[in-house]
Design a protein around this motif. Structure first.
Motif, PDB file in Angstrom:
ATOM      1  N   LYS A 156       0.827  -1.211   0.000  1.00  0.00           N
ATOM      2  CA  LYS A 156       0.000   0.000   0.000  1.00  0.00           C
ATOM      3  C   LYS A 156       0.863   1.264   0.000  1.00  0.00           C
ATOM      4  CE  LYS A 156      -4.138  -2.035   1.994  1.00  0.00           C
ATOM      5  NZ  LYS A 156      -5.062  -2.061   3.122  1.00  0.00           N
ATOM      6  N   ARG A 157       1.942   1.255   0.774  1.00  0.00           N
ATOM      7  CA  ARG A 157       2.857   2.407   0.765  1.00  0.00           C
ATOM      8  C   ARG A 157       3.457   2.584  -0.619  1.00  0.00           C
ATOM      9  NH1 ARG A 157       8.854   1.839   2.624  1.00  0.00           N
ATOM     10  NH2 ARG A 157       8.706   0.673   0.688  1.00  0.00           N
ATOM     11  N   ASP A 158       3.923   1.473  -1.193  1.00  0.00           N
ATOM     12  CA  ASP A 158       4.567   1.521  -2.497  1.00  0.00           C
ATOM     13  C   ASP A 158       3.617   2.038  -3.574  1.00  0.00           C
ATOM     14  OD1 ASP A 158       6.645   0.477  -1.065  1.00  0.00           O
ATOM     15  OD2 ASP A 158       6.675  -1.468  -2.081  1.00  0.00           O
ATOM     16  N   LYS A 159       2.354   1.601  -3.504  1.00  0.00           N
ATOM     17  CA  LYS A 159       1.364   2.048  -4.487  1.00  0.00           C
ATOM     18  C   LYS A 159       1.061   3.536  -4.316  1.00  0.00           C
ATOM     19  CE  LYS A 159      -3.201   1.066  -6.343  1.00  0.00           C
ATOM     20  NZ  LYS A 159      -4.411   0.262  -6.256  1.00  0.00           N
ATOM     21  N   LEU A 160       0.830   3.962  -3.087  1.00  0.00           N
ATOM     22  CA  LEU A 160       0.504   5.368  -2.831  1.00  0.00           C
ATOM     23  C   LEU A 160       1.645   6.295  -3.247  1.00  0.00           C
ATOM     24  CD1 LEU A 160      -1.618   7.339  -1.642  1.00  0.00           C
ATOM     25  CD2 LEU A 160      -0.383   7.179   0.493  1.00  0.00           C
ATOM     26  N   LEU A 161       2.889   5.885  -2.978  1.00  0.00           N
ATOM     27  CA  LEU A 161       4.036   6.730  -3.314  1.00  0.00           C
ATOM     28  C   LEU A 161       4.531   6.504  -4.745  1.00  0.00           C
ATOM     29  CD1 LEU A 161       6.159   6.536  -0.042  1.00  0.00           C
ATOM     30  CD2 LEU A 161       4.654   8.386  -0.800  1.00  0.00           C
ATOM     31  N   GLY A 162       3.992   5.502  -5.427  1.00  0.00           N
ATOM     32  CA  GLY A 162       4.427   5.232  -6.796  1.00  0.00           C
ATOM     33  C   GLY A 162       5.871   4.765  -6.864  1.00  0.00           C
ATOM     34  N   ILE A 163       6.246   3.880  -5.930  1.00  0.00           N
ATOM     35  CA  ILE A 163       7.624   3.387  -5.890  1.00  0.00           C
ATOM     36  C   ILE A 163       7.873   2.482  -7.092  1.00  0.00           C
ATOM     37  CG2 ILE A 163       9.249   1.925  -4.613  1.00  0.00           C
ATOM     38  CD1 ILE A 163       8.058   3.120  -2.053  1.00  0.00           C
ATOM     39  N   THR A 164       8.892   2.824  -7.844  1.00  0.00           N
ATOM     40  CA  THR A 164       9.245   2.072  -9.047  1.00  0.00           C
ATOM     41  C   THR A 164      10.277   1.000  -8.713  1.00  0.00           C
ATOM     42  OG1 THR A 164      11.066   3.560  -9.566  1.00  0.00           O
ATOM     43  CG2 THR A 164       8.888   4.129 -10.474  1.00  0.00           C
ATOM     44  N   LYS A 165      10.481   0.069  -9.661  1.00  0.00           N
ATOM     45  CA  LYS A 165      11.524  -0.948  -9.476  1.00  0.00           C
ATOM     46  C   LYS A 165      12.892  -0.285  -9.400  1.00  0.00           C
ATOM     47  CE  LYS A 165       8.974  -4.726 -11.396  1.00  0.00           C
ATOM     48  NZ  LYS A 165       9.035  -6.088 -11.677  1.00  0.00           N
ATOM     49  N   GLU A 166      13.077   0.790 -10.166  1.00  0.00           N
ATOM     50  CA  GLU A 166      14.346   1.537 -10.122  1.00  0.00           C
ATOM     51  C   GLU A 166      14.613   2.063  -8.711  1.00  0.00           C
ATOM     52  OE1 GLU A 166      16.266   5.723 -11.771  1.00  0.00           O
ATOM     53  OE2 GLU A 166      14.285   5.108 -12.466  1.00  0.00           O
TER      54      GLU A 166
END
Length: 193
Positions: free
Chosen positions: A33-43
């Motif tokens: 959920k954190r990754d989705k909200l912040l738009g964390i990319t694989k990079e």
């Protein structure tokens, strides 16, 4: 003892007396959920998520007859950490996160405008005796263990692209980020059991 990864620790003073401590550290590796909200990319994940700062510890004892201090301390801390993180590590802070273990629920973060995004899976990792954390001593071996679930709060500031552009250093803080990423990807199935 401190925490794993990057870290900064501050003593809180009120009227020349130490009344608490607050710390900053490396972000948790992943949270859907954190990754989705912040738009964390694989990079960003491969580079060690170095632009997100975890409020790893916050303890405060309010002196008798003192006004509430927690929101002011958190505000000062965020400003100071942004400066220190850029100065010490070369990375611009793009978001803050913290993990709150019940029965606490994180009211101070709600008052400060942070977003509650869920709870952790209740999994942690420990290295067996003799397996270092970095460089030649690191084997990458970890044992996945159960730990208490924690409430996740985040405070977004800017995008990864903006943070990377404002950072003094474009390089990762070592090979550990890629090593951890590769290890966890390879052993993802063991998290579920």
């Amino acid at each position: 003892k401190g925490t794993v990864g990057r870290q900064m620790h501050y003593i809180v003073y009120y009227e020349q007396k130490a009344v608490g401590a607050i710390s900053a550290g490396s972000a948790m590796f992943a949270h859907k959920k954190r990754d989705k909200l912040l738009g964390i990319t694989k990079e960003e994940q491969k580079s060690g998520i170095r632009h997100i700062v975890n409020n790893t510890m916050f303890r405060l004892t309010r002196p008798k007859d003192a006004p509430p201090l927690a929101t002011d301390v958190l505000k000062i801390w965020k400003t100071q950490v942004k400066q220190d993180w850029l100065s010490d590590y070369g990375d611009y802070v793009r978001a803050f996160e913290t993990l709150v273990e019940p029965p606490r629920w994180g009211g101070i973060y709600k008052l400060d405008g942070w977003k509650k995004v869920g709870v952790t899976a209740g999994l942690g990792a420990r290295r067996p005796e003799g397996h270092g954390t970095a460089g030649k001593a690191s084997t990458g071996k970890r044992k996945i263990i159960r730990v208490p679930k924690k409430i996740v709060w985040i405070l977004p500031i800017c995008s990864f692209k903006e943070a990377a552009a404002k950072s003094a250093s474009k390089a990762s803080y070592g090979d550990e980020g890629k090593l951890i990423y590769d290890y966890l990807k390879l052993n993802q199935e063991t998290w579920i059991s």
